[in-house]
Design a protein around this motif. Structure first.
Motif, PDB file in Angstrom:
ATOM      1  N   PHE A  76       0.855  -1.189   0.000  1.00 14.00           N
ATOM      2  CA  PHE A  76       0.000   0.000   0.000  1.00 14.00           C
ATOM      3  C   PHE A  76       0.892   1.241   0.000  1.00 14.00           C
ATOM      4  O   PHE A  76       1.646   1.441   0.966  1.00 14.00           O
ATOM      5  N   VAL A  77       0.792   2.025  -1.049  1.00 13.61           N
ATOM      6  CA  VAL A  77       1.506   3.296  -1.098  1.00 13.61           C
ATOM      7  C   VAL A  77       0.496   4.361  -0.687  1.00 13.61           C
ATOM      8  O   VAL A  77      -0.477   4.618  -1.394  1.00 13.61           O
ATOM      9  N   VAL A 127      -0.740   2.947  12.485  1.00 12.25           N
ATOM     10  CA  VAL A 127      -1.813   2.127  11.901  1.00 12.25           C
ATOM     11  C   VAL A 127      -1.230   0.804  11.393  1.00 12.25           C
ATOM     12  O   VAL A 127      -1.804  -0.270  11.614  1.00 12.25           O
ATOM     13  N   ALA A 128      -0.078   0.884  10.758  1.00 13.21           N
ATOM     14  CA  ALA A 128       0.566  -0.341  10.266  1.00 13.21           C
ATOM     15  C   ALA A 128       0.804  -1.312  11.426  1.00 13.21           C
ATOM     16  O   ALA A 128       0.449  -2.492  11.367  1.00 13.21           O
ATOM     17  N   ARG A 129       1.387  -0.801  12.504  1.00  9.65           N
ATOM     18  CA  ARG A 129       1.659  -1.678  13.653  1.00  9.65           C
ATOM     19  C   ARG A 129       0.384  -2.267  14.212  1.00  9.65           C
ATOM     20  O   ARG A 129       0.299  -3.463  14.506  1.00  9.65           O
ATOM     21  N   GLN A 130      -0.623  -1.432  14.344  1.00  6.40           N
ATOM     22  CA  GLN A 130      -1.879  -1.877  14.934  1.00  6.40           C
ATOM     23  C   GLN A 130      -2.549  -2.963  14.084  1.00  6.40           C
ATOM     24  O   GLN A 130      -3.244  -3.826  14.610  1.00  6.40           O
ATOM     25  N   CYS A 131      -2.314  -2.895  12.771  1.00  3.82           N
ATOM     26  CA  CYS A 131      -2.933  -3.863  11.848  1.00  3.82           C
ATOM     27  C   CYS A 131      -1.946  -4.971  11.463  1.00  3.82           C
ATOM     28  O   CYS A 131      -2.169  -5.674  10.480  1.00  3.82           O
ATOM     29  N   ALA A 133       0.803  -4.795   9.984  1.00  5.25           N
ATOM     30  CA  ALA A 133       1.458  -4.599   8.677  1.00  5.25           C
ATOM     31  C   ALA A 133       2.897  -4.149   8.937  1.00  5.25           C
ATOM     32  O   ALA A 133       3.246  -3.759  10.057  1.00  5.25           O
ATOM     33  N   TRP A 134       3.727  -4.206   7.889  1.00  7.81           N
ATOM     34  CA  TRP A 134       5.091  -3.686   7.957  1.00  7.81           C
ATOM     35  C   TRP A 134       5.074  -2.277   7.381  1.00  7.81           C
ATOM     36  O   TRP A 134       4.183  -1.935   6.606  1.00  7.81           O
ATOM     37  N   SER A 135       6.077  -1.479   7.723  1.00  8.81           N
ATOM     38  CA  SER A 135       6.201  -0.199   7.020  1.00  8.81           C
ATOM     39  C   SER A 135       7.666  -0.002   6.654  1.00  8.81           C
ATOM     40  O   SER A 135       8.559  -0.448   7.384  1.00  8.81           O
ATOM     41  N   LEU A 136       7.882   0.663   5.517  1.00 12.29           N
ATOM     42  CA  LEU A 136       9.265   1.010   5.167  1.00 12.29           C
ATOM     43  C   LEU A 136       9.820   1.882   6.293  1.00 12.29           C
ATOM     44  O   LEU A 136       9.084   2.678   6.868  1.00 12.29           O
TER      45      LEU A 136
END
Ligand code: FMN
Length: 200
Positions: A76-77, A127-131, A133-136
């Motif tokens: 997701f960008v 939000v990434a952490r909560q879901c 997901a990974w983030s750059l």
């Protein structure tokens, strides 16, 4: 063995007609396509989402189609303007509609800001952490006039940072997609075990 195509969903979180976020995300989409990624652009100005209400959101006529687009994406960008040091309300509203669909995938973040957009970036990473997901580990920020003028990217620095971001989205997105697939179909006790359709 052929390498599976990486699916990238780009989300434009500004509703403004002359949004610089949209200019930069369109440029990112073009670069991703040139690097053999499949892209899908969700422009929240063109495809507005109703304000999230958990009682009704999942019954909305367009929801099932959007959910399929989210499920198909590996990366997701997310592009948002910085509003009061925060992400835009259309971006937050989009994110609120989904949860498990983000698990194990990669968030790549871009912020239109006069102040580097660090707090808005942190919110996307939260939000990434909560879901799960990974983030750059970095974001790209840009501002009007200096970086984007009259609908064009004008700064070499932004061109360079976009090239880096797109390369990293492609490389780390593919690594994570491969591992996500293995974990969803394997029997090891990783965090994606709970997302298995048919637990081993
Ligand atoms: C309500 C509002 C609040 C804003 N707050 C900030 C801010 O806190 N920090 C900042 O750097 N820019 C702020 N801005 C400026 C926008 O982030 C900037 O104009 C950005 O380019 C808008 O993105 P867009 O062109 O994609 O719509 C704000 C703009 C608006 C309309």
């Amino acid at each position: 063995m052929s390498v599976p195509t990486l699916h990238v969903l780009l989300v434009v979180g500004s509703l403004r007609e002359n949004s610089i976020t949209r200019v930069v995300l369109n440029a990112a989409a073009a670069r991703l396509q040139a690097e053999d990624c499949q892209t899908d652009l969700l422009d929240l100005a063109a495809e507005p989402l109703p304000l999230y209400n958990p009682d009704t959101a999942y019954d909305a006529p367009a929801f099932a189609t959007l959910k399929r687009r989210i499920e198909q994406a590996d990366v997701f960008v997310l592009g948002t303007p910085d509003y009061h040091g925060s992400i835009s309300s259309p971006m937050k509203n989009f994110l609120d509609h989904f949860w498990h669909e983000f698990a194990g995938k990669l968030f790549v973040t871009l912020v239109a800001s006069h102040e580097k957009g660090l707090t808005a970036t942190d919110q996307l990473r939260t939000v990434a952490r909560q879901c799960t997901a990974w983030s750059l580990p970095y974001a790209v920020s840009f501002m009007d006039h200096t970086d984007v003028r009259d609908g064009q990217i004008v700064s070499p620095k932004l061109h360079d940072r976009l090239a880096m971001l797109v390369r990293d989205a492609r490389v780390y997105g593919a690594l994570l997609a491969r591992q996500r697939h293995a974990d969803l179909h394997g029997d090891e006790p990783g965090f994606l075990a709970r997302r298995r359709q048919h637990p081993a």
